[in-house]
Design an enzyme around this catalytic site. Sequence first.
Site, PDB file in Angstrom:
ATOM      1  N   LYS A   1       0.813  -1.216   0.000  1.00  0.00           N
ATOM      2  CA  LYS A   1       0.000   0.000   0.000  1.00  0.00           C
ATOM      3  C   LYS A   1       0.847   1.266   0.000  1.00  0.00           C
ATOM      4  O   LYS A   1       0.373   2.333  -0.377  1.00  0.00           O
ATOM      5  CB  LYS A   1      -0.975  -0.043   1.157  1.00  0.00           C
ATOM      6  CG  LYS A   1      -2.004  -1.153   0.907  1.00  0.00           C
ATOM      7  CD  LYS A   1      -3.063  -1.256   1.945  1.00  0.00           C
ATOM      8  CE  LYS A   1      -4.159  -2.209   1.525  1.00  0.00           C
ATOM      9  NZ  LYS A   1      -3.901  -3.614   1.912  1.00  0.00           N
TER      10      LYS A   1
HETATM   11  C1  LIG Z   1      -4.598  -4.657   1.443  1.00  0.00           C
HETATM   12  C2  LIG Z   1      -3.867  -5.936   1.340  1.00  0.00           C
HETATM   13  C3  LIG Z   1      -4.290  -6.958   0.467  1.00  0.00           C
HETATM   14  C4  LIG Z   1      -5.550  -6.844  -0.364  1.00  0.00           C
HETATM   15  O1  LIG Z   1      -5.417  -5.899  -1.401  1.00  0.00           O
HETATM   16  P1  LIG Z   1      -6.734  -5.336  -2.143  1.00  0.00           P
HETATM   17  O2  LIG Z   1      -6.245  -4.248  -3.005  1.00  0.00           O
HETATM   18  O3  LIG Z   1      -7.612  -4.833  -1.026  1.00  0.00           O
HETATM   19  O4  LIG Z   1      -7.346  -6.468  -2.863  1.00  0.00           O
HETATM   20  C5  LIG Z   1      -3.507  -8.100   0.360  1.00  0.00           C
HETATM   21  N1  LIG Z   1      -2.384  -8.263   1.104  1.00  0.00           N
HETATM   22  C6  LIG Z   1      -1.956  -7.308   1.960  1.00  0.00           C
HETATM   23  C7  LIG Z   1      -0.735  -7.563   2.763  1.00  0.00           C
HETATM   24  C8  LIG Z   1      -2.677  -6.113   2.107  1.00  0.00           C
HETATM   25  O5  LIG Z   1      -2.225  -5.177   2.950  1.00  0.00           O
END
Ligand SMILES: *Cc1c(COP(=O)(O)O)cnc(C)c1O
Length: 455
Positions: free
Chosen positions: A110
Amino acid sequence: MRFISTRGGDSATFSEALFKGLAGDGGLFVPETLPDVSPFLARWRTLPYPAMVAEFLALFATDMPPAALLAAAKNAYACFPVPDSPVPLVSLNNAVSVAELFHGPTLAFKDFALQLLGQLYASDGRAVNILGATSGDTGSAAIHGMLAVPGAHCFILYPEGGVAELQERQIACTGSQWVHPISIRGSFDDAQAIVKTIFGDSAFAAANALAAVNSINIARILAQCVYYMDIVLKTGANEDNAVEVVVPTGNFGNVLAGWMLSKMGIRGLRFCVASNANAVVSTFFQTGIYRIGTVTPSLAPSMDIQQASNFERWLWWHFNADPARVRTAMSDLRNGGTLTLTQNGAPPDPAIRAVSCDDAGIRAQIGRVWRETGYCVDPHTACAFSAFRENHAAAAVVLATAHPAKFPKTIEAVTGKRPTHPSLEALLDRPLERETLPANADAVKASIARALSRR
Ligand SMILES: *Cc1c(COP(=O)(O)O)cnc(C)c1O
């Protein structure tokens, strides 16, 4: 370039969509058209990553100066170990490579979008406060990204007891007066619904300069398209040599970014949605039926989601940009908890394969990858490995979405070795500072108003 709402009742420029997050009619912003980026491939191959980000974004952010986009992108990736190439591709064997997306400051993918978002807000200069719901990793990535924005408050909602210990510490041990962690007595879906309700009160959102940093914000999705581009360039994926990208999936933002890029003239990408025990999205891509149930807590908490926001964007393209059909589908889901798009039981999107994995499967994959290759995967990435093994394509890239050190207990129990990271160890002695509220939008609004009136 205009951005229009999936529900047909709002439109915006890029920077308006950046600040608004959710569209005024409750829908999600999507670019009105998807440009063909294939003519840029040869040029982008020669550029450092931040320059590629700026040029890609410039196709959409036509109301921002290109020089500002470049400066924002350079600053955003400056905190990665290798700013010009922040996506290491690690080959485990002939069949599979891992794209490590966890080298940003909060050790989850993210950071790729939220570092950039913070820089874009800062370069605009308007007052902004952040309201977001987190299933674990968005919160800390948002807080860290917003360090770039002087005077910005961050209100971060997360499910009480529903995120991993170190994830909570990253949110609630910052010691910063600008960060307001709120643990909600409910699930991530409840927290996300509260955020949507509050943004639905546009007078309240405007009066408090609230911006949404969940993946309902289209700027985040566009930022993520670029690492798929990087994977295409590094693997040489093309029409004749397709690469399947296996994506640990929760809110469907990550995989949607790649899927959108594949609609922009980039051939050779295929996708596999990897779910945990909350197999709503994977079941949909197997059967064409989306059925919302109750959230099952799992070892991969950032994917403990039943109502995947970004699914609405996929629907919009699936329905050939017809907002009336999106509105009907979303109200079916809201009212009955089910949406059926089957055509003879056929999978609804031939470009998207889907597999789910329960906690036993997560443990098994952490152990198997460790034994076979000596490589340590976090529980979210383990879901992707499980999906990769089932019926995989010739060449696959697994997206590693979090650093294993964020989930030391799960991993140590399987491998006997505790993964660590200095930035996380430092959090262990700090006090937790958070407020706990019922799953109720008015209670959260009151808390936001109180915090902002104190200054
Ligand atoms: C947020 C997250 C996901 C899921 O991603 P999306 O974009 O919500 O599908 C998967 N793995 C980790 C470690 C995350 O932080």
